[in-house]
Design an enzyme around this catalytic site. Structure first.
Site, PDB file in Angstrom:
ATOM      1  N   ASP A  32      77.350  14.907  55.175  1.00  0.00           N
ATOM      2  CA  ASP A  32      77.694  16.230  54.658  1.00  0.00           C
ATOM      3  C   ASP A  32      77.994  17.136  55.839  1.00  0.00           C
ATOM      4  O   ASP A  32      77.215  17.223  56.789  1.00  0.00           O
ATOM      5  CB  ASP A  32      76.515  16.783  53.833  1.00  0.00           C
ATOM      6  CG  ASP A  32      76.913  17.986  53.000  1.00  0.00           C
ATOM      7  OD1 ASP A  32      77.423  18.970  53.576  1.00  0.00           O
ATOM      8  OD2 ASP A  32      76.711  17.951  51.780  1.00  0.00           O
ATOM      9  N   ILE A  33      79.133  17.788  55.798  1.00  0.00           N
ATOM     10  CA  ILE A  33      79.578  18.601  56.931  1.00  0.00           C
ATOM     11  C   ILE A  33      78.728  19.875  57.101  1.00  0.00           C
ATOM     12  O   ILE A  33      78.669  20.462  58.178  1.00  0.00           O
ATOM     13  CB  ILE A  33      81.082  18.934  56.751  1.00  0.00           C
ATOM     14  CG1 ILE A  33      81.780  19.151  58.067  1.00  0.00           C
ATOM     15  CG2 ILE A  33      81.294  20.117  55.840  1.00  0.00           C
ATOM     16  CD1 ILE A  33      83.297  19.234  57.935  1.00  0.00           C
ATOM     17  N   GLN A  95      77.428  22.747  41.619  1.00  0.00           N
ATOM     18  CA  GLN A  95      78.468  21.850  42.135  1.00  0.00           C
ATOM     19  C   GLN A  95      79.596  22.671  42.751  1.00  0.00           C
ATOM     20  O   GLN A  95      80.113  23.600  42.115  1.00  0.00           O
ATOM     21  CB  GLN A  95      79.019  20.967  41.010  1.00  0.00           C
ATOM     22  CG  GLN A  95      80.012  19.924  41.506  1.00  0.00           C
ATOM     23  CD  GLN A  95      80.526  19.008  40.390  1.00  0.00           C
ATOM     24  OE1 GLN A  95      80.379  19.313  39.202  1.00  0.00           O
ATOM     25  NE2 GLN A  95      81.135  17.906  40.766  1.00  0.00           N
ATOM     26  N   HIS A 101      79.360  13.092  42.941  1.00  0.00           N
ATOM     27  CA  HIS A 101      78.756  12.567  44.167  1.00  0.00           C
ATOM     28  C   HIS A 101      77.247  12.750  44.121  1.00  0.00           C
ATOM     29  O   HIS A 101      76.736  13.580  43.380  1.00  0.00           O
ATOM     30  CB  HIS A 101      79.341  13.249  45.401  1.00  0.00           C
ATOM     31  CG  HIS A 101      79.255  14.745  45.361  1.00  0.00           C
ATOM     32  ND1 HIS A 101      80.159  15.521  44.669  1.00  0.00           N
ATOM     33  CD2 HIS A 101      78.346  15.602  45.890  1.00  0.00           C
ATOM     34  CE1 HIS A 101      79.823  16.794  44.794  1.00  0.00           C
ATOM     35  NE2 HIS A 101      78.725  16.874  45.522  1.00  0.00           N
ATOM     36  N   PHE A 102      76.571  11.986  44.964  1.00  0.00           N
ATOM     37  CA  PHE A 102      75.111  12.036  45.085  1.00  0.00           C
ATOM     38  C   PHE A 102      74.752  12.514  46.481  1.00  0.00           C
ATOM     39  O   PHE A 102      75.344  12.054  47.462  1.00  0.00           O
ATOM     40  CB  PHE A 102      74.506  10.642  44.850  1.00  0.00           C
ATOM     41  CG  PHE A 102      74.743  10.125  43.452  1.00  0.00           C
ATOM     42  CD1 PHE A 102      73.764  10.237  42.481  1.00  0.00           C
ATOM     43  CD2 PHE A 102      75.960   9.546  43.113  1.00  0.00           C
ATOM     44  CE1 PHE A 102      73.990   9.772  41.189  1.00  0.00           C
ATOM     45  CE2 PHE A 102      76.188   9.082  41.820  1.00  0.00           C
ATOM     46  CZ  PHE A 102      75.200   9.200  40.857  1.00  0.00           C
ATOM     47  N   HIS A 103      73.796  13.434  46.548  1.00  0.00           N
ATOM     48  CA  HIS A 103      73.272  13.903  47.833  1.00  0.00           C
ATOM     49  C   HIS A 103      72.020  13.094  48.184  1.00  0.00           C
ATOM     50  O   HIS A 103      71.153  12.906  47.328  1.00  0.00           O
ATOM     51  CB  HIS A 103      72.836  15.366  47.746  1.00  0.00           C
ATOM     52  CG  HIS A 103      73.937  16.340  47.489  1.00  0.00           C
ATOM     53  ND1 HIS A 103      74.505  17.104  48.484  1.00  0.00           N
ATOM     54  CD2 HIS A 103      74.570  16.701  46.348  1.00  0.00           C
ATOM     55  CE1 HIS A 103      75.431  17.901  47.962  1.00  0.00           C
ATOM     56  NE2 HIS A 103      75.500  17.671  46.665  1.00  0.00           N
TER      57      HIS A 103
HETATM   58  P1  5GP Z   1      78.171  19.973  45.618  1.00  0.00           P
HETATM   59  O1  5GP Z   1      77.920  21.430  45.822  1.00  0.00           O
HETATM   60  O2  5GP Z   1      79.510  19.765  44.969  1.00  0.00           O
HETATM   61  O3  5GP Z   1      77.059  19.234  44.950  1.00  0.00           O
HETATM   62  O4  5GP Z   1      78.228  19.334  47.068  1.00  0.00           O
HETATM   63  C1  5GP Z   1      79.339  19.333  47.862  1.00  0.00           C
HETATM   64  C2  5GP Z   1      78.867  19.068  49.267  1.00  0.00           C
HETATM   65  O5  5GP Z   1      79.991  18.747  50.037  1.00  0.00           O
HETATM   66  C3  5GP Z   1      78.185  20.257  49.929  1.00  0.00           C
HETATM   67  O6  5GP Z   1      76.878  19.910  50.321  1.00  0.00           O
HETATM   68  C4  5GP Z   1      79.085  20.595  51.112  1.00  0.00           C
HETATM   69  O7  5GP Z   1      78.348  20.943  52.251  1.00  0.00           O
HETATM   70  C5  5GP Z   1      79.862  19.317  51.314  1.00  0.00           C
HETATM   71  N1  5GP Z   1      81.231  19.483  51.791  1.00  0.00           N
HETATM   72  C6  5GP Z   1      82.122  20.450  51.427  1.00  0.00           C
HETATM   73  N2  5GP Z   1      83.296  20.243  52.049  1.00  0.00           N
HETATM   74  C7  5GP Z   1      83.139  19.128  52.815  1.00  0.00           C
HETATM   75  C8  5GP Z   1      84.018  18.425  53.689  1.00  0.00           C
HETATM   76  O8  5GP Z   1      85.181  18.765  53.901  1.00  0.00           O
HETATM   77  N3  5GP Z   1      83.509  17.327  54.282  1.00  0.00           N
HETATM   78  C9  5GP Z   1      82.220  16.894  54.097  1.00  0.00           C
HETATM   79  N4  5GP Z   1      81.822  15.811  54.751  1.00  0.00           N
HETATM   80  N5  5GP Z   1      81.364  17.547  53.281  1.00  0.00           N
HETATM   81  C10 5GP Z   1      81.833  18.653  52.645  1.00  0.00           C
END
Ligand code: 5GP
Length: 141
Positions: A32-33, A95, A101-103
């Protein structure tokens, strides 16, 4: 409605880079970036689905097996006090990227979590963390 131009779809197509730690026919895993803790990893099924409701059973089963395998590697690499696995559906649930996706988030008793999708981490540090996870994965096999 699935948006094929979401950021994870672009990563899956190789159009933008990621710091990858694992991939197979069903899923890819990368750092995660904007990690909430050191070692925060994302497991992304290849199947185009915005939320878990649209994911096929086969892809869901494969994704959870990959998530488990990588959670074991993260635990080995970082020896956290605990480890959280999360999966968000819809903006109201937190989200931010509309591809399921899974964290995998290591938890440390003496450190609070950083904000969700808030601060970009240094790329070299992320690469070092990825190498630790890859080494742990290689030991598992
Ligand atoms: P969500 O909020 O959809 O559950 O998680 C999305 C995750 O993707 C977040 O934790 C965010 O930090 C990560 N993320 C967002 N943009 C990018 C990216 O361009 N590359 C990577 N590796 N992670 C990203």
């Amino acid at each position: 409605m699935y948006d094929p131009d979401n950021i994870f779809a672009k990563i899956l197509r190789g159009e933008i880079p990621c710091i990858k730690v694992y991939e197979d026919a069903d899923a890819i895993a990368f750092m995660d970036i904007m990690p909430q803790s050191d070692g925060h990893l994302l497991v992304v099924p290849r199947e185009p689905a915005a939320e878990i409701f649209e994911l096929s059973d086969e892809a869901a089963q494969a994704a959870i097996c990959v998530t488990k395998k990588l959670a074991i590697a993260v635990r080995k690499a970082f020896a956290p006090d605990g480890l959280t696995i999360t999966q968000f559906n819809g903006a109201a649930a937190g989200q931010t990227v509309p591809h399921v996706h899974f964290h995998i988030v290591p938890r440390y008793a003496d450190r609070p979590l950083r904000g969700h999708a808030r601060d970009k981490q240094d790329v070299d540090l992320l690469k070092q963390h990825a190498e630790r996870i890859i080494a742990a994965l290689n030991e598992q096999q």
